[in-house]
Scaffold this active site. Structure first.
Site, PDB file in Angstrom:
ATOM      1  N   ASP A  88       0.876  -1.177   0.000  1.00 19.62           N
ATOM      2  CA  ASP A  88       0.000   0.000   0.000  1.00 19.62           C
ATOM      3  C   ASP A  88       0.914   1.227   0.000  1.00 19.62           C
ATOM      4  O   ASP A  88       2.065   1.113  -0.417  1.00 19.62           O
ATOM      5  CB  ASP A  88      -0.964  -0.055   1.200  1.00 19.62           C
ATOM      6  N   SER A 102       4.450  -0.661  -3.912  1.00 17.86           N
ATOM      7  CA  SER A 102       3.569   0.181  -3.093  1.00 17.86           C
ATOM      8  C   SER A 102       2.510   0.926  -3.911  1.00 17.86           C
ATOM      9  O   SER A 102       2.343   0.708  -5.108  1.00 17.86           O
ATOM     10  CB  SER A 102       4.420   1.189  -2.326  1.00 17.86           C
ATOM     11  N   HIS A 103       1.825   1.841  -3.236  1.00 19.73           N
ATOM     12  CA  HIS A 103       0.895   2.761  -3.896  1.00 19.73           C
ATOM     13  C   HIS A 103       1.499   4.158  -3.961  1.00 19.73           C
ATOM     14  O   HIS A 103       0.772   5.143  -4.076  1.00 19.73           O
ATOM     15  CB  HIS A 103      -0.449   2.791  -3.154  1.00 19.73           C
ATOM     16  N   GLY A 104       2.826   4.257  -3.837  1.00 16.55           N
ATOM     17  CA  GLY A 104       3.470   5.559  -4.015  1.00 16.55           C
ATOM     18  C   GLY A 104       3.566   6.366  -2.738  1.00 16.55           C
ATOM     19  O   GLY A 104       3.292   5.902  -1.635  1.00 16.55           O
TER      20      GLY A 104
END
Ligand SMILES: *[C@@H]1O[C@H](CO)[C@@H](O)[C@H](O)[C@H]1NC(C)=O
Ligand SMILES: *[C@@H]1O[C@H](CO)[C@@H](O)[C@H](O)[C@H]1NC(C)=O
Ligand SMILES: *[C@@H]1O[C@H](CO)[C@@H](O)[C@H](O)[C@H]1NC(C)=O
Ligand SMILES: *[C@@H]1O[C@H](CO)[C@@H](O)[C@H](O)[C@H]1NC(C)=O
Ligand SMILES: *[C@@H]1O[C@H](CO)[C@@H](O)[C@H](O)[C@H]1NC(C)=O
Ligand SMILES: *[C@@H]1O[C@H](CO)[C@@H](O)[C@H](O)[C@H]1NC(C)=O
Ligand SMILES: *[C@@H]1O[C@H](CO)[C@@H](O)[C@H](O)[C@H]1NC(C)=O
Ligand SMILES: *[C@@H]1O[C@H](CO)[C@@H](O)[C@H](O)[C@H]1NC(C)=O
Ligand SMILES: *[C@@H]1O[C@H](CO)[C@@H](O)[C@H](O)[C@H]1NC(C)=O
Ligand SMILES: *[C@@H]1O[C@H](CO)[C@@H](O)[C@H](O)[C@H]1NC(C)=O
Ligand SMILES: *[C@@H]1O[C@H](CO)[C@@H](O)[C@H](O)[C@H]1NC(C)=O
Ligand SMILES: *[C@@H]1O[C@H](CO)[C@@H](O)[C@H](O)[C@H]1NC(C)=O
Length: 442
Positions: free
Chosen positions: A252, A274-276
């Site tokens: 995430d 990840s999601h940045g």
């Protein structure tokens, strides 16, 4: 120079022995030197208070057989609070089966050389983990107070597998966050391995002047149930926080700035899966004020991720993304945010700015512009390639009205999609067509 610093090291080690706990307890346990990781190259501009020297050492002995070691841990911390150094010996494995409230710490170092593992008693933890209110977050322990340093090269293991499997059966299960930094004023968390968190790895709330350095984060599921919501760090109601020189393998947000995160520096991170690095989501709660200001994100390697740089703001009217994710109508501001230097590999969107979070109908979003403004954003020096997910698009830049989104500067983005394009979806940002190649959204 060299000789005298060698002498200083020797003296420090000697003083560590001089203050060691009784021999039975300290056998094999040697205090580490407190690391001194410089905040570099960027700095928030705010000073960090100095940390005093510790004059006492307390060593925690583990039972070694899986029995709850919390009583011994609490005793050592009590004995050494206000001026001491607590050692968790190398090669030792400690089990924590009790929710530890450590918000009263003062002038103490926790030197974790061994492994701390949380018990897998999910029934106990669901009723005893600390409720942090925000987004129903709960933590295994809460560490706060003033002038606290945690280091030592050891491991903190959340025993997450049992939680990943439980969550797959019931999404309302409250999974504890591995490391709760709650109400800490001044301190450092460094040289640690964080493993198998049930959900977020770090929640930093009500804290200021804290540096995280040289942390590794990893741990996935071995069953068919994925390890979900495993954010690296979430900051909330906190200021002057530095997160640097770390390696994150998660599923995430690598780092996420939640409401009232100000004066934050994030630098030299390797993020994978990840999601940045995300601002938000913000503006989820009608009438509440969320601010995220003065953030500098520098030198990030971002691989196999959904986003590189991301800013998520809910529109001015309520909408529902899913059963447990709905909102909109909040107030506040995202301002003075810089993302400088990011190397991307297999990332879905290099940059994503949305002020229509949770609302897929852009016409409807534009009819109810966000009451949470976005201004003074600089995103520069990005290189690498996106994934084929949105090809030919490499990014998404959509506000709800030009009136609530200003001074968004995007420059030197040397990023291409797998098919060689560099198009962004653009909407309601004045002058954006002069900065990137735009495809209008509707
Ligand atoms: C702390 O310890 C260092 C190294 O031994 C020493 O140089 C310094 O003067 C000490 N500081 C205080 C405030 O005692
Ligand atoms: C585990 O070790 C502790 C201390 O060494 C001892 O008191 C306890 O009886 C042991 N428990 C079991 C289940 O072996
Ligand atoms: C919990 O941990 C204990 C001791 O490590 C182990 O024997 C047991 O199998 C674990 N239970 C689950 C459900 O993972
Ligand atoms: C936290 O909230 C949960 C769910 O409301 C509750 O079951 C639990 O007992 C609370 N924990 C504490 C320590 O109050
Ligand atoms: C932070 O401080 C506020 C105000 O004292 C308090 O209400 C809140 O519970 C604290 N913790 C978090 C996680 O916000
Ligand atoms: C918090 O938990 C309650 C009770 O399970 C649930 O109704 C609510 O949607 C949750 N809120 C969030 C933000 O997840
Ligand atoms: C980072 O921490 C590890 C232990 O986790 C240590 O071995 C290493 O030397 C540290 N790196 C730096 C640059 O301090
Ligand atoms: C954030 O700060 C604003 C302005 O000071 C305040 O009104 C708001 O209540 C704060 N929100 C939280 C969640 O602390
Ligand atoms: C913007 O944020 C940076 C840190 O990222 C800080 O140095 C600078 O002073 C801030 N600018 C303003 C106008 O607050
Ligand atoms: C989107 O919202 C507009 C304005 O409210 C409405 O006219 C339109 O039917 C909506 N589109 C869809 C696909 O729901
Ligand atoms: C929110 O913004 C709308 C315009 O988009 C405005 O009419 C409304 O008064 C604002 N609400 C608040 C509480 O500022
Ligand atoms: C827009 O695309 C063209 C053709 O690929 C490229 O030469 C130009 O640099 C792009 N403009 C920007 C601002 O990226």
């Amino acid at each position: 120079m060299r000789v005298s610093s060698f002498v200083a090291v020797a003296l420090l080690q000697a003083s560590g022995f001089a203050f060691a706990a009784p021999s039975l307890e300290s056998r094999g346990a040697k205090a580490s030197r407190r690391p001194n990781h410089a905040v570099a190259p960027f700095h928030s501009g705010k000073a960090f208070p100095a940390s005093s020297n510790r004059t006492k050492t307390c060593t925690v002995k583990s039972s070694g057989n899986g029995t709850d070691d919390s009583p011994a841990i609490l005793k050592a911390i009590d004995d050494c609070n206000d001026g001491g150094h607590v050692v968790f010996g190398a090669g030792e494995k400690y089990t924590i089966g009790t929710a530890l409230d450590l918000t009263h710490l003062k002038h103490i170092d926790l030197d974790i050389q061994g492994t701390l593992q949380f018990s897998n008693d999910t029934t106990y933890w669901q009723s005893h983990s600390f409720n942090q209110t925000f987004q129903n977050a709960t933590t295994f322990f809460q560490l706060g107070g003033e002038d606290v340093n945690v280091y030592g090269g050891g491991t903190i293991d959340g025993n997450g597998q049992v939680w990943y499997d439980l969550y797959a059966a019931n999404i309302y299960v409250l999974r504890p966050i591995l490391f709760g930094t709650i109400g800490l004023k001044g301190g450092s968390i460094s040289d640690l391995n964080l493993r198998y968190s049930p959900q977020w790895y770090n929640f930093v709330a009500n804290s200021s002047d804290v540096v995280f350095s040289n942390i590794t984060i990893a741990g996935g599921s071995v069953s068919k149930n994925p390890a979900k919501n495993t954010d690296g760090w979430d900051t909330y109601r906190s200021s002057n926080i530095v997160i640097q020189n770390s390696h994150i393998d998660n599923g995430d947000d690598c780092v996420s700035f939640k409401p009232n995160s100000t004066d934050i520096v994030v630098q030299n991170l390797v993020c994978n899966g990840s999601h940045g690095i995300s601002v938000g989501s913000l503006g989820q709660y009608l009438g509440e004020v969320d601010n995220v200001k003065n953030v500098y994100v520098y030198n990030i390697s971002m691989s196999n991720a959904s986003d590189g740089a991301r800013i998520k703001v809910w529109p001015g009217i309520s909408s529902a993304l899913s059963g447990d994710l709905q909102g909109g109508g909040g107030l506040g501001a995202v301002s003075n945010i810089t993302y400088d230097t990011m190397v991307l590999d297999n990332v879905d969107y290099a940059i994503e700015i949305t002020q229509c979070y949770g609302q897929k109908n852009i016409t409807l979003c534009n009819e109810h512009p966000a009451n949470l403004t976005i201004s003074d954003i600089t995103i520069k020096h990005f290189t690498g390639t996106t994934s084929d997910t949105y090809d030919p698009l490499i990014g998404y830049l959509v506000c709800s009205s030009e009136k609530v989104c200003s001074n968004i500067e995007i420059e030197d983005i040397q990023v291409l999609s797998p098919s060689g394009t560099n198009e962004f979806a653009c909407g309601s940002i004045a002058g954006i067509e002069q900065e990137v190649n735009c495809t209008a959204v509707s």
